[in-house]
Design an enzyme around this catalytic site. Structure first.
Site, short mmCIF file in Angstrom:
data_model
loop_
_atom_site.label_atom_id
_atom_site.label_comp_id
_atom_site.label_asym_id
_atom_site.label_seq_id
_atom_site.Cartn_x
_atom_site.Cartn_y
_atom_site.Cartn_z
N GLU A 89 55.48 -64.05 -84.59
CA GLU A 89 54.76 -62.95 -85.21
C GLU A 89 55.75 -61.88 -85.64
OE1 GLU A 89 50.34 -63.02 -84.18
OE2 GLU A 89 51.29 -61.58 -82.85
N SER A 127 49.00 -61.32 -90.71
CA SER A 127 48.23 -61.26 -91.96
C SER A 127 47.88 -62.63 -92.53
CB SER A 127 48.97 -60.43 -93.02
OG SER A 127 49.17 -59.12 -92.56
N GLY A 166 44.63 -62.26 -86.49
CA GLY A 166 44.03 -61.01 -86.04
C GLY A 166 42.86 -60.62 -86.92
N ASN A 205 42.64 -63.68 -82.47
CA ASN A 205 42.95 -62.56 -81.58
C ASN A 205 42.10 -61.38 -82.06
OD1 ASN A 205 43.99 -60.50 -80.08
ND2 ASN A 205 46.01 -60.48 -81.08
N TRP A 206 41.01 -61.15 -81.35
CA TRP A 206 40.10 -60.07 -81.79
C TRP A 206 40.59 -58.69 -81.42
CZ3 TRP A 206 34.60 -62.34 -80.26
CH2 TRP A 206 34.27 -63.34 -81.18
N LYS A 207 41.63 -58.62 -80.60
CA LYS A 207 42.15 -57.31 -80.14
C LYS A 207 41.00 -56.48 -79.55
CE LYS A 207 45.74 -57.78 -83.59
NZ LYS A 207 46.80 -57.17 -84.34
N HIS A 260 52.30 -60.10 -76.71
CA HIS A 260 51.97 -59.64 -78.06
C HIS A 260 52.74 -58.35 -78.35
CE1 HIS A 260 49.74 -58.10 -81.46
NE2 HIS A 260 49.34 -59.33 -81.66
C1 PEP Z 1 48.18 -60.37 -84.43
O1 PEP Z 1 48.35 -59.17 -84.18
O2 PEP Z 1 48.24 -61.23 -83.53
C2 PEP Z 1 47.87 -60.74 -85.80
C3 PEP Z 1 48.23 -61.93 -86.21
O3 PEP Z 1 47.23 -59.81 -86.52
P1 PEP Z 1 46.87 -59.88 -88.09
O4 PEP Z 1 46.40 -61.26 -88.41
O5 PEP Z 1 45.77 -58.86 -88.24
O6 PEP Z 1 48.12 -59.52 -88.81
#
Ligand code: PEP
Length: 253
Positions: free
Chosen positions: A165, A215, A236, A8-10, A93
């Site tokens: 999540e 994370s 992410g 998920n590159w956001k 999300h």
């Molecule tokens: C996310 O927001 O979908 C996510 C998993 O982010 P991160 O890996 O940066 O915590």
């Protein structure tokens, strides 16, 4: 079950940066035993689709509208995503819920529209820290699942991937942010499976893919992905770097 690792590159990576990521990633990883999905910004979907057309990497979007077309300025529909080559779409999300006020009922409409257009939803659920501290984790997750998976044909459920999540574990771009422990994540996944069993029966609950997000990084991926109820990861921050994302994919084997 085959594991799913989704990036998920956001709101990151320009078109140029997206192309160079895929070129670098494809040189390191050629993995058929893991479902790999890249979810870039809308502006990069087309070029990433083109870059991955001869590989086993799949394309996903980060959001969509529930209507196929119409007067919805700034929105993108499932029909458009499908045409451009998307196979997956992230829905619900926590950043969409918190910043853009999306609620379970809107997300449910999106899940239904995605399935109608043959897109596989990655449906995110999870509690925030306050809810966790107040002992509300199970209630929150159960309600999210009940509401977001309402009115869905039983035959379509296995096209959905649930992403657990826990919001408190999401890095928000901080590479040192702490993930959930493998035990805490496993407990969440087990609970999700039990809710799915109550809703749709044992066969579906055993076979639905439940992936972890928050994370995940090369240092913790193996342990998280080694838990019996964790069927993959939604990644992410660590997915923005091709080498890190490749290491996570390798950990899923
Ligand atoms: C996310 O927001 O979908 C996510 C998993 O982010 P991160 O890996 O940066 O915590």
């Amino acid at each position: 079950m085959k594991k799913l690792i989704a990036a998920n590159w956001k709101m990151n990576k320009t078109v140029k940066e997206s192309i160079s990521f895929v070129k670098e990633f494809e040189k390191i990883v050629n993995e058929k035993d893991v479902d790999i999905v890249i979810c870039p910004a809308f502006t990069s979907l087309n070029v990433v689709a083109n870059e991955i057309k001869n590989s086993s990497i799949k394309l996903g979007a980060q959001n969509m509208h529930f209507e196929d077309s119409g007067a919805y300025t700034g929105e993108i529909s499932a029909l458009m995503l499908k045409e451009i080559g998307c196979e997956y779409v992230i829905l619900g999300h926590s950043e969409r819920r918190e910043i853009f006020n999306e609620d379970d009922f809107l997300i449910n409409k999106k899940v239904i529209a995605a399935l109608k257009n043959n897109l596989k939803p990655i449906l995110c659920v999870g509690e925030n820290m306050g809810q966790r501290k107040n002992g509300k984790t199970r209630e929150i997750i159960q309600n999210q699942l009940k509401n977001c998976l309402g009115n869905i044909d039983k035959n379509q459920i296995l096209k959905i991937n649930v992403a657990y999540e826990p919001i408190w574990a999401i890095s928000k771009g901080n590479p040192n942010h702490k993930a959930a422990t493998a035990e805490d994540a496993e407990e969440g996944h087990k609970f999700i499976r039990s809710v799915v069993e109550k809703m749709f029966g044992k066969n579906i609950s055993k076979n639905i893919r439940i992936i972890y997000g928050g994370s995940m990084k090369p240092e913790n991926a193996k342990e998280l992905l080694g838990m019996p109820n964790i069927d993959g990861g939604l990644v992410g921050n660590a997915s923005l770097n091709a080498k890190n994302f490749a290491e996570i994919v390798q950990s899923a084997k």
